[in-house]
Design an enzyme around this catalytic site. Structure first.
Site, PDB file in Angstrom:
ATOM      1  N   THR A 141       0.818  -1.202   0.000  1.00 35.96           N
ATOM      2  CA  THR A 141       0.000   0.000   0.000  1.00 35.96           C
ATOM      3  C   THR A 141       0.857   1.259   0.000  1.00 35.96           C
ATOM      4  O   THR A 141       2.004   1.238   0.478  1.00 35.96           O
ATOM      5  CB  THR A 141      -0.903  -0.008   1.255  1.00 35.96           C
ATOM      6  OG1 THR A 141      -1.545   1.242   1.380  1.00 35.96           O
ATOM      7  CG2 THR A 141      -0.111  -0.275   2.528  1.00 35.96           C
ATOM      8  N   ASP A 142       0.278   2.360  -0.460  1.00 39.58           N
ATOM      9  CA  ASP A 142       0.991   3.644  -0.381  1.00 39.58           C
ATOM     10  C   ASP A 142       1.084   4.159   1.060  1.00 39.58           C
ATOM     11  O   ASP A 142       1.876   5.054   1.360  1.00 39.58           O
ATOM     12  CB  ASP A 142       0.314   4.700  -1.281  1.00 39.58           C
ATOM     13  CG  ASP A 142      -1.150   4.974  -0.944  1.00 39.58           C
ATOM     14  OD1 ASP A 142      -1.692   4.332  -0.017  1.00 39.58           O
ATOM     15  OD2 ASP A 142      -1.752   5.842  -1.604  1.00 39.58           O
ATOM     16  N   GLU A 143       0.272   3.569   1.968  1.00 40.14           N
ATOM     17  CA  GLU A 143       0.249   4.079   3.343  1.00 40.14           C
ATOM     18  C   GLU A 143       1.569   3.869   4.067  1.00 40.14           C
ATOM     19  O   GLU A 143       1.830   4.509   5.091  1.00 40.14           O
ATOM     20  CB  GLU A 143      -0.882   3.423   4.146  1.00 40.14           C
ATOM     21  CG  GLU A 143      -2.234   3.651   3.510  1.00 40.14           C
ATOM     22  CD  GLU A 143      -3.414   3.492   4.452  1.00 40.14           C
ATOM     23  OE1 GLU A 143      -3.192   3.329   5.662  1.00 40.14           O
ATOM     24  OE2 GLU A 143      -4.547   3.558   3.970  1.00 40.14           O
ATOM     25  N   TYR A 166      -2.045  -0.538  10.952  1.00 38.12           N
ATOM     26  CA  TYR A 166      -2.166  -1.209   9.642  1.00 38.12           C
ATOM     27  C   TYR A 166      -0.939  -0.921   8.781  1.00 38.12           C
ATOM     28  O   TYR A 166      -0.278  -1.840   8.281  1.00 38.12           O
ATOM     29  CB  TYR A 166      -3.442  -0.749   8.925  1.00 38.12           C
ATOM     30  CG  TYR A 166      -3.431  -1.070   7.439  1.00 38.12           C
ATOM     31  CD1 TYR A 166      -3.514  -2.386   6.985  1.00 38.12           C
ATOM     32  CD2 TYR A 166      -3.314  -0.054   6.483  1.00 38.12           C
ATOM     33  CE1 TYR A 166      -3.489  -2.687   5.626  1.00 38.12           C
ATOM     34  CE2 TYR A 166      -3.285  -0.343   5.124  1.00 38.12           C
ATOM     35  CZ  TYR A 166      -3.369  -1.672   4.699  1.00 38.12           C
ATOM     36  OH  TYR A 166      -3.329  -1.951   3.355  1.00 38.12           O
ATOM     37  N   LYS A 170       2.045  -3.390   7.341  1.00 35.19           N
ATOM     38  CA  LYS A 170       2.328  -3.574   5.903  1.00 35.19           C
ATOM     39  C   LYS A 170       3.787  -3.193   5.607  1.00 35.19           C
ATOM     40  O   LYS A 170       4.451  -3.850   4.810  1.00 35.19           O
ATOM     41  CB  LYS A 170       1.370  -2.735   5.057  1.00 35.19           C
ATOM     42  CG  LYS A 170      -0.067  -3.223   5.044  1.00 35.19           C
ATOM     43  CD  LYS A 170      -0.252  -4.607   4.426  1.00 35.19           C
ATOM     44  CE  LYS A 170      -0.015  -4.642   2.932  1.00 35.19           C
ATOM     45  NZ  LYS A 170      -0.346  -5.989   2.364  1.00 35.19           N
TER      46      LYS A 170
HETATM   47  P1  NAD Z   1      -9.723  -7.387   1.965  1.00 37.66           P
HETATM   48  O1  NAD Z   1      -9.772  -7.117   3.413  1.00 37.66           O
HETATM   49  O2  NAD Z   1     -10.927  -7.165   1.122  1.00 37.66           O
HETATM   50  O3  NAD Z   1      -9.275  -8.908   1.713  1.00 37.66           O
HETATM   51  C1  NAD Z   1      -8.188  -9.475   2.380  1.00 37.66           C
HETATM   52  C2  NAD Z   1      -8.331 -11.008   2.336  1.00 37.66           C
HETATM   53  O4  NAD Z   1      -7.176 -11.547   2.995  1.00 37.66           O
HETATM   54  C3  NAD Z   1      -9.566 -11.531   3.073  1.00 37.66           C
HETATM   55  O5  NAD Z   1     -10.295 -12.452   2.276  1.00 37.66           O
HETATM   56  C4  NAD Z   1      -8.990 -12.204   4.303  1.00 37.66           C
HETATM   57  O6  NAD Z   1      -9.729 -13.345   4.754  1.00 37.66           O
HETATM   58  C5  NAD Z   1      -7.608 -12.615   3.825  1.00 37.66           C
HETATM   59  N1  NAD Z   1      -6.683 -12.769   4.960  1.00 37.66           N
HETATM   60  C6  NAD Z   1      -6.400 -11.844   5.917  1.00 37.66           C
HETATM   61  N2  NAD Z   1      -5.552 -12.357   6.827  1.00 37.66           N
HETATM   62  C7  NAD Z   1      -5.297 -13.647   6.432  1.00 37.66           C
HETATM   63  C8  NAD Z   1      -4.527 -14.686   6.961  1.00 37.66           C
HETATM   64  N3  NAD Z   1      -3.861 -14.554   8.123  1.00 37.66           N
HETATM   65  N4  NAD Z   1      -4.478 -15.865   6.293  1.00 37.66           N
HETATM   66  C9  NAD Z   1      -5.181 -16.048   5.144  1.00 37.66           C
HETATM   67  N5  NAD Z   1      -5.959 -15.087   4.602  1.00 37.66           N
HETATM   68  C10 NAD Z   1      -6.022 -13.896   5.236  1.00 37.66           C
HETATM   69  O7  NAD Z   1      -8.498  -6.553   1.430  1.00 37.66           O
HETATM   70  P2  NAD Z   1      -8.241  -5.856   0.007  1.00 37.66           P
HETATM   71  O8  NAD Z   1      -8.777  -4.478   0.040  1.00 37.66           O
HETATM   72  O9  NAD Z   1      -8.658  -6.782  -1.065  1.00 37.66           O
HETATM   73  O10 NAD Z   1      -6.647  -5.749   0.045  1.00 37.66           O
HETATM   74  C11 NAD Z   1      -5.860  -6.811  -0.453  1.00 37.66           C
HETATM   75  C12 NAD Z   1      -4.388  -6.441  -0.308  1.00 37.66           C
HETATM   76  O11 NAD Z   1      -4.111  -5.249  -1.038  1.00 37.66           O
HETATM   77  C13 NAD Z   1      -3.940  -6.180   1.126  1.00 37.66           C
HETATM   78  O12 NAD Z   1      -2.654  -6.722   1.275  1.00 37.66           O
HETATM   79  C14 NAD Z   1      -3.907  -4.661   1.226  1.00 37.66           C
HETATM   80  O13 NAD Z   1      -2.948  -4.255   2.170  1.00 37.66           O
HETATM   81  C15 NAD Z   1      -3.510  -4.283  -0.185  1.00 37.66           C
HETATM   82  N6  NAD Z   1      -3.979  -2.969  -0.650  1.00 37.66           N
HETATM   83  C16 NAD Z   1      -5.302  -2.627  -0.512  1.00 37.66           C
HETATM   84  C17 NAD Z   1      -5.734  -1.389  -1.019  1.00 37.66           C
HETATM   85  C18 NAD Z   1      -7.176  -0.969  -0.918  1.00 37.66           C
HETATM   86  O14 NAD Z   1      -7.482   0.196  -1.210  1.00 37.66           O
HETATM   87  N7  NAD Z   1      -8.104  -1.835  -0.558  1.00 37.66           N
HETATM   88  C19 NAD Z   1      -4.824  -0.526  -1.607  1.00 37.66           C
HETATM   89  C20 NAD Z   1      -3.474  -0.911  -1.702  1.00 37.66           C
HETATM   90  C21 NAD Z   1      -3.071  -2.142  -1.230  1.00 37.66           C
HETATM   91  O1  DAU Z   2      -4.140   3.949   0.492  1.00 41.85           O
HETATM   92  C1  DAU Z   2      -4.370   2.588   0.364  1.00 41.85           C
HETATM   93  C2  DAU Z   2      -5.215   2.105   1.511  1.00 41.85           C
HETATM   94  O2  DAU Z   2      -6.540   2.599   1.287  1.00 41.85           O
HETATM   95  C3  DAU Z   2      -5.235   0.591   1.652  1.00 41.85           C
HETATM   96  O3  DAU Z   2      -3.945   0.138   1.948  1.00 41.85           O
HETATM   97  C4  DAU Z   2      -6.210   0.159   2.747  1.00 41.85           C
HETATM   98  O4  DAU Z   2      -6.290  -1.247   2.794  1.00 41.85           O
HETATM   99  C5  DAU Z   2      -7.573   0.728   2.423  1.00 41.85           C
HETATM  100  O5  DAU Z   2      -8.488   0.405   3.451  1.00 41.85           O
HETATM  101  C6  DAU Z   2      -7.510   2.244   2.246  1.00 41.85           C
HETATM  102  O6  DAU Z   2      -7.227   2.908   3.503  1.00 41.85           O
HETATM  103  P1  DAU Z   2      -7.966   4.284   3.919  1.00 41.85           P
HETATM  104  O7  DAU Z   2      -7.910   4.405   5.375  1.00 41.85           O
HETATM  105  O8  DAU Z   2      -7.475   5.417   3.102  1.00 41.85           O
HETATM  106  O9  DAU Z   2      -9.473   3.935   3.409  1.00 41.85           O
HETATM  107  P2  DAU Z   2     -10.914   4.166   4.068  1.00 41.85           P
HETATM  108  O10 DAU Z   2     -11.910   3.851   3.007  1.00 41.85           O
HETATM  109  O11 DAU Z   2     -11.061   3.494   5.376  1.00 41.85           O
HETATM  110  O12 DAU Z   2     -10.935   5.732   4.311  1.00 41.85           O
HETATM  111  C7  DAU Z   2     -10.758   6.630   3.249  1.00 41.85           C
HETATM  112  C8  DAU Z   2     -10.824   8.042   3.806  1.00 41.85           C
HETATM  113  O13 DAU Z   2     -12.173   8.303   4.220  1.00 41.85           O
HETATM  114  C9  DAU Z   2      -9.968   8.235   5.030  1.00 41.85           C
HETATM  115  O14 DAU Z   2      -9.414   9.555   4.994  1.00 41.85           O
HETATM  116  C10 DAU Z   2     -10.943   8.112   6.202  1.00 41.85           C
HETATM  117  C11 DAU Z   2     -12.235   8.632   5.619  1.00 41.85           C
HETATM  118  N1  DAU Z   2     -13.491   8.017   6.124  1.00 41.85           N
HETATM  119  C12 DAU Z   2     -13.584   6.654   6.151  1.00 41.85           C
HETATM  120  C13 DAU Z   2     -14.737   6.037   6.578  1.00 41.85           C
HETATM  121  C14 DAU Z   2     -14.847   4.534   6.639  1.00 41.85           C
HETATM  122  C15 DAU Z   2     -14.551   8.816   6.486  1.00 41.85           C
HETATM  123  O15 DAU Z   2     -14.476  10.064   6.441  1.00 41.85           O
HETATM  124  N2  DAU Z   2     -15.713   8.208   6.917  1.00 41.85           N
HETATM  125  C16 DAU Z   2     -15.841   6.848   6.990  1.00 41.85           C
HETATM  126  O16 DAU Z   2     -16.925   6.357   7.405  1.00 41.85           O
END
Ligand code: NAD
Ligand code: DAU
Length: 357
Positions: A141-143, A166, A170
């Site tokens: 992730t970019d975080e 988180y 990562k």
């Molecule tokens: P998600 O939470 O939708 O899915 C994650 C999956 O991983 C789930 O099905 C969960 O059961 C599985 N998992 C978690 N812990 C596990 C473990 N110990 N063993 C086996 N399975 C496990 O997440 P996502 O949004 O699809 O993100 C997927 C990946 O991409 C993550 O690594 C996240 O850090 C990364 N990522 C997400 C975003 C985003 O915006 N969602 C952005 C950049 C990177």
């Molecule tokens: O940047 C990549 C990341 O983006 C991934 O690595 C993470 O897995 C993914 O969950 C996401 O993280 P964020 O914290 O940025 O996403 P989230 O959707 O939780 O929140 C987006 C923004 O919105 C953040 O600034 C918090 C705000 N927010 C979130 C929720 C759930 C609100 O204002 N209200 C809300 O109810």
């Protein structure tokens, strides 16, 4: 081999971890559609998992394994016998990491360590050409880069500065993956992507939360002053990037993925509410439901990605503008409210605020 992404002919067995999640599911669907490979899906089937987007497929095999269990992880790797690993399994929600950081350390740090050990053991024993072609691709992730001020963008050379449980977990996993490359010669490649959105995302993150709250006529929670900025990318564009990196990425390198989607949270919410006003007219504009709530502890102010490396070296460009992607996403959620209801009930999540201390 069908049209689309062309892997080396020795890539016949692909392991995706976290393939029952949002991004992993999109990747599994694409691999089944665009390659002839056998796809093994290692997932613990946690609260955010759902396999209905994949359905039954003769080349898809679920391995229900928790990466925290080293023995089960090693056995799963042996069973899958992969030529390519995409590692996406992780606890992924920042708010949940604030309330319960332990699960993030277990899955994202210990789990990645267990997977690396099992994958290394497997890779070392592969014969000739299969060993040559093997890749371990880590999805991050970019975080991990921390929080930006009003200017600048993250790139592959930005120093790590994670600030939530988180992102710290990562970042630790990224370091482990690089260490396994430098120390043991494991052929790894990494990607760091910005915020994804699209169909099938478990409804706890900003975009599905806003849609579901608005449709239910409930207040839409906007953290802090609503001016935090994220760099939104449609999930299929992320999958394009992952497939390109798997084919052409340089071993030992990382690629930043994102860009072109920077918006404040307030702008995102307004765009969704305006679309809802057109698609589902109500007595009052949906934006009237927006309610400022207490800020997320340690809330990162701004993320933005400089995608120059993946664009210039590998030719990646997103195909979806935010306007198109968000309209498609909104329509999908409106057509799939029953799915949202089912997965939320299954997870015991009812739209309550997460991560407030
Ligand atoms: P998600 O939470 O939708 O899915 C994650 C999956 O991983 C789930 O099905 C969960 O059961 C599985 N998992 C978690 N812990 C596990 C473990 N110990 N063993 C086996 N399975 C496990 O997440 P996502 O949004 O699809 O993100 C997927 C990946 O991409 C993550 O690594 C996240 O850090 C990364 N990522 C997400 C975003 C985003 O915006 N969602 C952005 C950049 C990177
Ligand atoms: O940047 C990549 C990341 O983006 C991934 O690595 C993470 O897995 C993914 O969950 C996401 O993280 P964020 O914290 O940025 O996403 P989230 O959707 O939780 O929140 C987006 C923004 O919105 C953040 O600034 C918090 C705000 N927010 C979130 C929720 C759930 C609100 O204002 N209200 C809300 O109810």
């Amino acid at each position: 081999m069908q049209e689309g992404f062309v892997f080396s002919p020795v890539i016949n067995r692909i392991l995706v971890t976290g393939g029952a999640g949002f991004i992993g599911g999109a990747l599994v669907r694409r691999l089944l559609r665009e390659t002839d490979a056998m796809v093994f899906n290692l997932d613990k089937l946690g609260y955010a998992s759902d396999l209905s987007s994949i359905g039954e497929h003769p080349r898809h095999q679920l391995l229900k394994v928790d990466l925290v269990n080293a023995e089960a992880t090693a056995a799963a790797i042996q069973q899958a016998d992969p030529d390519l690993v995409f590692h996406l399994a992780a606890e992924s929600h920042v708010d949940r990491s604030i309330s319960g950081p332990g699960a993030f350390i277990e899955s994202n740090v210990q789990g990645t360590f267990n997977l690396l050990q099992a994958a290394r053991n497997h890779w070392e024993q592969l014969p000739g050409e299969r060993k040559q072609q093997f890749r371990f691709q880590h999805i991050s992730t970019d975080e991990v880069f921390g929080s930006l001020g009003p200017t600048g963008r993250f790139s592959e050379t930005t120093p790590y500065d994670p600030r939530s449980p988180y992102s710290a977990s990562k970042a630790a996993s990224d370091h482990l993956v690089r260490a396994w490359h430098h120390t043991y010669g494991m052929p790894v490649v990494l990607t760091n992507c910005s915020n994804n959105y699209g169909p099938w995302q478990f409804p706890e993150k900003l975009i599905p939360v806003v849609i579901l709250k608005a449709v239910a006529g409930e207040s839409i929670p906007l953290y802090g002053d609503g001016q935090n900025v994220r760099d939104w990318l449609f999930v299929e564009d992320h999958v394009d990037a992952l497939l390109l990196v798997a084919q052409k990425g340089q071993i030992g390198e990382s690629y930043c993925v994102g860009g072109f989607g920077e918006r404040s949270n307030k702008e995102v919410v307004l765009e969704i509410c305006n679309l809802l006003d057109q698609y589902r007219p109500s007595d009052a504009p949906y934006f009237a439901l927006v309610t400022p709530v207490g800020d997320r502890p340690g809330h990162d102010r701004r993320y933005a990605i400089d995608s120059s490396r993946i664009s210039s070296d590998l030719g990646w460009q997103p195909k979806h503008s935010f306007a198109n992607g968000i309209a498609a996403t909104l329509r999908w959620y409106l057509d799939n409210l029953a799915w949202c209801d089912r997965v939320c009930k299954q997870a015991g999540y009812f739209g309550n605020r997460l991560g407030a201390i």
